[in-house]
Design a protein around this motif. Structure first.
Motif, short mmCIF file in Angstrom:
data_model
loop_
_atom_site.label_atom_id
_atom_site.label_comp_id
_atom_site.label_asym_id
_atom_site.label_seq_id
_atom_site.Cartn_x
_atom_site.Cartn_y
_atom_site.Cartn_z
N ARG A 140 2.13 -2.93 -5.60
CA ARG A 140 2.51 -1.74 -4.83
C ARG A 140 2.81 -0.58 -5.77
NH1 ARG A 140 4.71 -2.21 0.54
NH2 ARG A 140 4.49 -4.31 1.39
N TRP A 141 3.60 -0.86 -6.78
CA TRP A 141 3.98 0.17 -7.75
C TRP A 141 2.75 0.71 -8.48
CZ3 TRP A 141 3.32 0.20 -13.06
CH2 TRP A 141 3.98 1.22 -13.75
N ALA A 142 1.87 -0.19 -8.87
CA ALA A 142 0.70 0.22 -9.63
C ALA A 142 -0.23 1.10 -8.79
CB ALA A 142 -0.06 -1.02 -10.13
N LEU A 143 -0.43 0.73 -7.52
CA LEU A 143 -1.32 1.52 -6.68
C LEU A 143 -0.71 2.88 -6.33
CD1 LEU A 143 -4.15 1.12 -5.54
CD2 LEU A 143 -3.12 0.45 -3.36
N GLU A 144 0.62 2.93 -6.27
CA GLU A 144 1.25 4.22 -6.03
C GLU A 144 1.05 5.13 -7.24
OE1 GLU A 144 5.78 5.86 -5.67
OE2 GLU A 144 5.11 4.51 -4.06
N LYS A 145 1.23 4.60 -8.42
CA LYS A 145 1.11 5.42 -9.62
C LYS A 145 -0.33 5.85 -9.89
CE LYS A 145 5.45 5.31 -10.50
NZ LYS A 145 6.23 6.55 -10.22
N THR A 146 -1.29 5.00 -9.57
CA THR A 146 -2.68 5.32 -9.91
C THR A 146 -3.43 6.01 -8.78
OG1 THR A 146 -3.38 3.11 -9.17
CG2 THR A 146 -2.84 3.39 -11.52
N ALA A 147 -3.10 5.66 -7.54
CA ALA A 147 -3.90 6.17 -6.42
C ALA A 147 -3.08 6.88 -5.36
CB ALA A 147 -4.69 5.03 -5.77
N GLY A 148 -1.75 6.96 -5.54
CA GLY A 148 -0.94 7.76 -4.63
C GLY A 148 -0.64 7.14 -3.29
N PHE A 149 -0.82 5.80 -3.15
CA PHE A 149 -0.46 5.14 -1.90
C PHE A 149 0.99 4.65 -2.00
CE2 PHE A 149 -5.08 4.76 -1.90
CZ PHE A 149 -5.37 5.18 -0.61
N SER A 150 1.81 5.06 -1.04
CA SER A 150 3.24 4.78 -1.11
C SER A 150 3.52 3.29 -1.19
CB SER A 150 3.95 5.37 0.11
OG SER A 150 5.30 4.98 0.13
N ALA A 151 4.38 2.93 -2.13
CA ALA A 151 4.81 1.53 -2.25
C ALA A 151 5.69 1.11 -1.09
CB ALA A 151 5.54 1.33 -3.58
N LYS A 152 6.18 2.07 -0.32
CA LYS A 152 7.07 1.76 0.80
C LYS A 152 6.31 1.27 2.03
CE LYS A 152 10.32 5.34 -0.69
NZ LYS A 152 10.97 6.64 -0.34
N ARG A 153 5.00 1.37 2.01
CA ARG A 153 4.17 1.01 3.15
C ARG A 153 3.34 -0.24 2.87
NH1 ARG A 153 4.63 3.94 8.09
NH2 ARG A 153 4.47 6.17 7.68
N ASP A 154 3.20 -1.08 3.88
CA ASP A 154 2.11 -2.04 3.88
C ASP A 154 0.83 -1.31 4.19
OD1 ASP A 154 3.69 -4.20 3.32
OD2 ASP A 154 3.71 -5.00 5.36
N LEU A 155 -0.25 -1.61 3.48
CA LEU A 155 -1.55 -1.10 3.85
C LEU A 155 -2.14 -1.98 4.93
CD1 LEU A 155 -3.05 -0.19 0.34
CD2 LEU A 155 -2.02 1.34 2.02
N PRO A 156 -3.06 -1.47 5.73
CA PRO A 156 -3.68 -2.32 6.75
C PRO A 156 -4.31 -3.56 6.13
CG PRO A 156 -4.27 -0.03 7.09
CD PRO A 156 -3.57 -0.08 5.77
N GLU A 157 -4.16 -4.68 6.80
CA GLU A 157 -4.68 -5.96 6.29
C GLU A 157 -6.17 -6.09 6.62
OE1 GLU A 157 -3.10 -8.70 4.84
OE2 GLU A 157 -1.15 -7.71 4.59
#
Length: 988
Positions: A697-714
């Motif tokens: 979660r942290w890595a995708l937020e830092k690299t691609a701007g997707f909030s770590a506070k959210r689940d992405l759609p499965e």
């Protein structure tokens, strides 16, 4: 002002003000205009959080040699709220009720509170503030006091002055005073300094000039020009000193609190819609209709009727109440204590119209009659239509627009017909035509000739019309300013209206309050020429360079057509600043920032494309910041009466941005989702690990701007991919089911259930394979949201090639996801306008739209069973924008024993990828918390939560823990006789 001084001012403000301090060109540009045709760039803007901060900002500006302009909703039509100094915006924070006394029917409010917001809070006490201006959804009480606003029901309730009990305000030097009732024989030594001297001097002026005031002030209620010197004359033992501030347009003091007189809520109402075959007859009849003591008589002319018929949200209202082709309507409103009295007055109205010769079949008159309206819903729709009169008039898609300058002159009612007749002749003389609407009961019509103020000849015509019209108003003993004040527009004409001696008195009052001219100079006294083009929004030399747009903007023809014409449709009236009702504008409701409202964005675009914000402004970082919180909800597409479609405009900006700056990783992942969807589904367990790992979660937020506070759609491995291309009886009515990317890859149950429902209804359901390429069909929406217009066009071309053979033979194309299906009704035709695309667009229907249409024709027969006691329904923004939400309610009501209730909400805040962004997560939640999530949390456990939008369902689950279902799933449950328990929703 020198750059160093500006820097010093900004530095000091940032040190002492915790509210926003804005000195960049983009922010200043958003405050350079109001609803007039003027534009003055301020030096800076502040939004103080407290009264103390507001006064501190004034003091700092005074020290630095800057003038100060107070501002509320910024909807003034005469240029009152713009100036070249410091703008102090009270609307964001200074908007509270300070005190309330139900017994005395009074309240004290801060200046930034919006009228509708105030009345919402008063309603539970059975009270309201009745100065019901048409801009009530965004007009602030401070602005209304500054303007001496009137409203449509002033015939009964009077003006702002009549309903203002007292005011607290700060003078230009920072002195705080209370302005209220004051006995003329007061023991002056007991009045606190320095108010004692000021009040004594004002009352002395009133006594000295009493005869002059009586002789030169018009004897009409609708007189809001100049200073209210008649409040100072010795007509009684007590003078209300607050009334000299009412109508002063921020030129005398900075208002900090206003004490208001409140009234009992209106009970039942009835409307009589009086039809007239000629405009003159309508105006001549007004003087007779008011004798029945209605609370309002409002004019709607043939131009407004015609424009209303072309606006989706008003067309049903016109169809419901307008008979034939009248030249004018007078909407007569009665609101007495009992329904019986109202109905009796309505009968009297019909009789009076008959006595005047206006019966439906009267051969002595050209035409006429009354349509009685007793249904509250239709009354509310008529009121909304009437209050939107200005914006409706401004919806003309031409270079010329109805211009406000003789807008609200008021004349005694016996002269109204002659006045309007002669005024029309003045317009014809100068080669233009007018629009007219509003307050016939007060002899105050909103009159706007159509002019193009880019043209010198039209500016000269405006000047000549103003001089001739104002001369006629004086002849009839009327007022040249009957509602909207003076500002930059009418102050120049006070000398002719009131005479030189009264104008000197105005100047004396200004000098006594504000000797240095610090507060909003140039209004009421010492004004510029009203036709000084250097002050116009479209100044001499205003030009937009040609540039290639990605979408088709040909619906805006003319000299200022295309994308430029669409952007310039915004007239700054601020309907997008409303806080309740409808969708528009969800980001503003969450932030209260001018930057985040449709009007602010449109102003920024206009300034950018005309070169006023520097080179490459359209694709700049500042422009992206301006549009960052635009969720492309399309609320403005439907609810802005001038048709400002910011979602479509944003696509152009994003496309320009991609050309100059390329794609971010975030935008690339969002845009290309349809291309990698099949691969992601294949490796779904691996891709979905992101939701289970804090590190990922942290890595995708830092690299691609997707909030770590959210689940992405499965992602699903078992995506919706049937082998067959058709289901259901071969001889059944045909329909194409569009399997969009989101439902296909994330929630295939929705497509499964939709297919089951259609087959159960006896339809032959086609799922055609793409005729170009193997990849599944897509509407291109994700590419549009990333500014990749060519990629979106490619996707839509594949879709059109596949669906056109069905569409051309009249087969409906049915989809589940509103944002995807409705792309075929909207953006598709902005990307290609050929017969095949038009055929697909015309046949595109949402699932529930199709079913409701079939049910209405008698073709749909579904064996539905009870499943739950209640359904709570949230509408997707695009459903509402295209008037496609009501079918959801209608189809659900086919389920036996199901109580269907609509959640009154704006955008859910998820809005595609918006809610997943790290930079926009907080605003996404804030939008949902305004209405949607609190309503879902309060819903009983046995209630089904219904939401057709993929994003909406995710937001509801994330924010409330409750699952939500697509309407297709609910119908399928009813077919199967399943109960929709909380557990069922959790599995959705």
């Amino acid at each position: 002002m020198a750059g160093g001084a500006t820097s010093n001012l900004e530095r000091r403000l940032r040190t002492e003000i915790t509210g926003e301090v804005m000195f960049d060109a983009f922010s200043r540009g958003r405050y350079a205009t109001d609803a007039s045709f003027y534009q003055i760039m301020p030096a800076g803007v502040v939004t103080p959080r407290t009264k103390a901060e507001a006064l501190a900002a004034m003091a700092i500006a005074r020290d630095e040699g800057l003038v100060v302009t107070p501002r509320g909703g910024g909807t003034s039509q005469c240029g009152q709220t713009i100036n070249n100094g410091l703008v102090v915006d009270a609307s964001k924070y200074l908007n509270k009720i300070v005190s309330f006394d139900a017994g005395k029917r009074t309240c004290v409010v801060q200046p930034g509170i919006v009228l509708d917001d105030l009345n919402r809070q008063l309603k539970k006490h059975g009270l309201w503030f009745p100065v019901d201006v048409s801009t009530a959804s965004r007009a602030t009480i401070g602005g209304m006091a500054g303007n001496n606003s009137c409203g449509g029901r002033s015939l009964r309730y009077g003006t702002m002055r009549d309903n203002t009990l007292s005011m607290n305000a700060a003078l230009a030097d920072g002195t705080e005073l209370h302005f209220g009732p004051l006995a003329r024989d007061a023991a002056w030594p007991n009045v606190n300094e320095p108010g004692r001297d000021l009040f004594r001097d004002l009352l002395a002026l009133g006594a000295r000039e009493a005869n002059e005031i009586d002789e030169h002030f018009p004897k009409v209620q609708r007189r809001v020009g100049g200073y209210n010197l008649d409040a100072l004359t010795p007509k009684g033992a007590v003078n209300n000193m607050a009334h000299i501030l009412v109508g002063s347009e921020g030129t005398l003091a900075f208002t900090t609190e206003v004490e208001l007189k409140l009234w009992p809520l209106l009970g039942t109402k009835v409307f009589g819609i009086c039809h007239f075959g000629s405009f003159y007859e309508a105006m001549d009849s007004a003087q007779h209709l008011v004798k029945l003591k209605p609370i309002a008589v409002e004019l709607i002319d043939s131009t407004m009727i015609a424009l209303g018929r072309d606006i989706a949200m008003f067309k049903p209202t016109i169809e419901a109440v307008v008979r034939g082709e009248p030249d004018a309507l007078l909407v007569v409103e009665f609101a007495e204590e009992s329904e019986g009295v109202n109905l009796a007055k309505l009968r009297q109205l019909n009789e009076l119209m008959g006595d005047l010769g206006f019966g439906w079949n009267n051969p002595q008159r050209k035409w006429g009659g009354v349509v009685d309206v007793v249904e509250p819903a239709i009354q509310a729709a008529i009121t909304d239509f009437r209050k939107s009169g200005l914006n409706i008039m401004m919806s003309m898609k031409t270079a010329g627009k109805p211009v406000s300058f003789v807008e609200d002159c008021a004349v005694p009612l016996p002269h109204l017909a002659e006045y309007t007749d002669r005024l029309n002749k003045i317009f014809v003389k100068h080669g233009t035509r007018p629009t007219m609407y509003a307050h016939a009961s007060e002899g105050c019509l909103h009159v706007r000739p159509v002019l193009n103020l880019r043209l010198d000849k039209d500016v000269k015509a405006m000047r000549a019309i103003a001089e001739e019209a104002f001369a006629m108003v004086r002849e009839f003993k009327g007022s040249h300013s009957g509602e909207h004040g003076d500002g930059l527009l009418r102050s120049e004409f006070h000398q002719d209206m009131f005479g030189p001696r009264i104008v000197r008195d105005f100047e004396e009052v200004k000098d006594r309050f504000d000797p240095q001219g610090t507060l909003n100079p140039g209004k009421i006294v010492h004004p510029p020429k009203m036709d000084d083009r250097s002050l116009f929004r479209f100044k001499p030399g205003y030009k937009v360079e040609d540039f290639k747009t990605e979408l088709d903007w040909s619906a805006w023809p003319g000299a200022a057509g295309g994308f430029q014409g669409a952007v310039e449709m915004c007239n700054n009236n601020g309907a997008c600043r409303k806080l309740e009702g409808g969708v528009m504008c969800p980001s503003y409701r969450a932030t209260r920032n001018e930057k985040d409202v449709t009007r602010g964005r449109a102003n920024t675009l206009r300034l950018a494309i005309s070169g006023q914000l520097g080179p490459n402004a359209l694709s700049s970082d500042e422009m992206m910041e301006t549009l960052k919180l635009c969720v492309s909800c399309k609320g403005c597409r439907r609810e802005c009466p001038t048709g400002v479609d910011m979602a479509k405009m944003k696509i152009e900006v994003l496309a320009a941005r991609v050309k100059t700056h390329g794609l971010t990783l975030h935008s690339r992942l969002v845009g290309y989702l349809p291309h990698y969807a099949s691969l992601a589904s294949t490796f779904a367990p691996l891709v979905n690990l992101r939701n289970k790992s804090k590190l990922l979660r942290w890595a995708l937020e830092k690299t691609a701007g997707f909030s770590a506070k959210r689940d992405l759609p499965e992602w699903r491995r078992d995506t919706f991919a049937p082998d067959a291309t058709a289901f259901g009886p071969e001889n059944g009515p045909q329909v194409v089911l569009f399997a969009d990317t989101f439902n296909r890859c994330y929630e295939r149950e929705n497509l499964d259930d939709a297919l089951n429902v259609l087959v159960a209804g006896g339809y032959r359901v086609h799922l055609p394979k793409p005729v170009e390429g193997k990849r599944a069909l897509c509407c291109g929406r994700t590419f549009l949201s990333a500014g990749l217009v060519d990629k979106a066009r490619d996707e839509l071309s594949r879709l059109v090639a596949t669906f056109a053979p069905f569409a051309e033979r009249g087969v409906p194309i049915v989809g589940l996801e509103p944002s995807c299906l409705l792309t075929l009704r909207d953006e598709l035709l902005s990307l290609r306008n050929d017969p095949a695309a038009k055929a697909v667009s015309q046949q595109a229907l949402l699932f529930e739209e199709f079913l409701v249409r079939e049910a209405a024709s008698g073709r749909l027969q579904l064996p539905l069973k009870p499943i739950a006691p209640k359904a709570m329904v949230h509408g997707h923004c695009h459903q509402k924008s295209f008037d496609a939400f009501k079918p959801v309610e209608k189809i659900l009501r086919l389920i036996p024993d199901l109580d269907v209730q609509v959640i009154e909400s704006s955008c859910c805040g998820m809005a595609g990828a918006f809610g997943y962004g790290a930079e926009t997560y907080n605003e996404s939640i804030a939008m949902a918390e305004l209405n949607l999530l609190p309503a879902v949390r309060k819903a009983p456990n046995e209630a089904i939560i219904v939401a057709d939008g993929t994003s909406c369902r995710h937001q509801i689950k994330d924010g409330s823990g409750r699952g939500a279902l697509h309407v297709a799933r609910v119908l399928a449950m009813s077919l199967d006789g399943h109960s929709a328990s909380h557990a069922d929703q959790e599995r959705a």
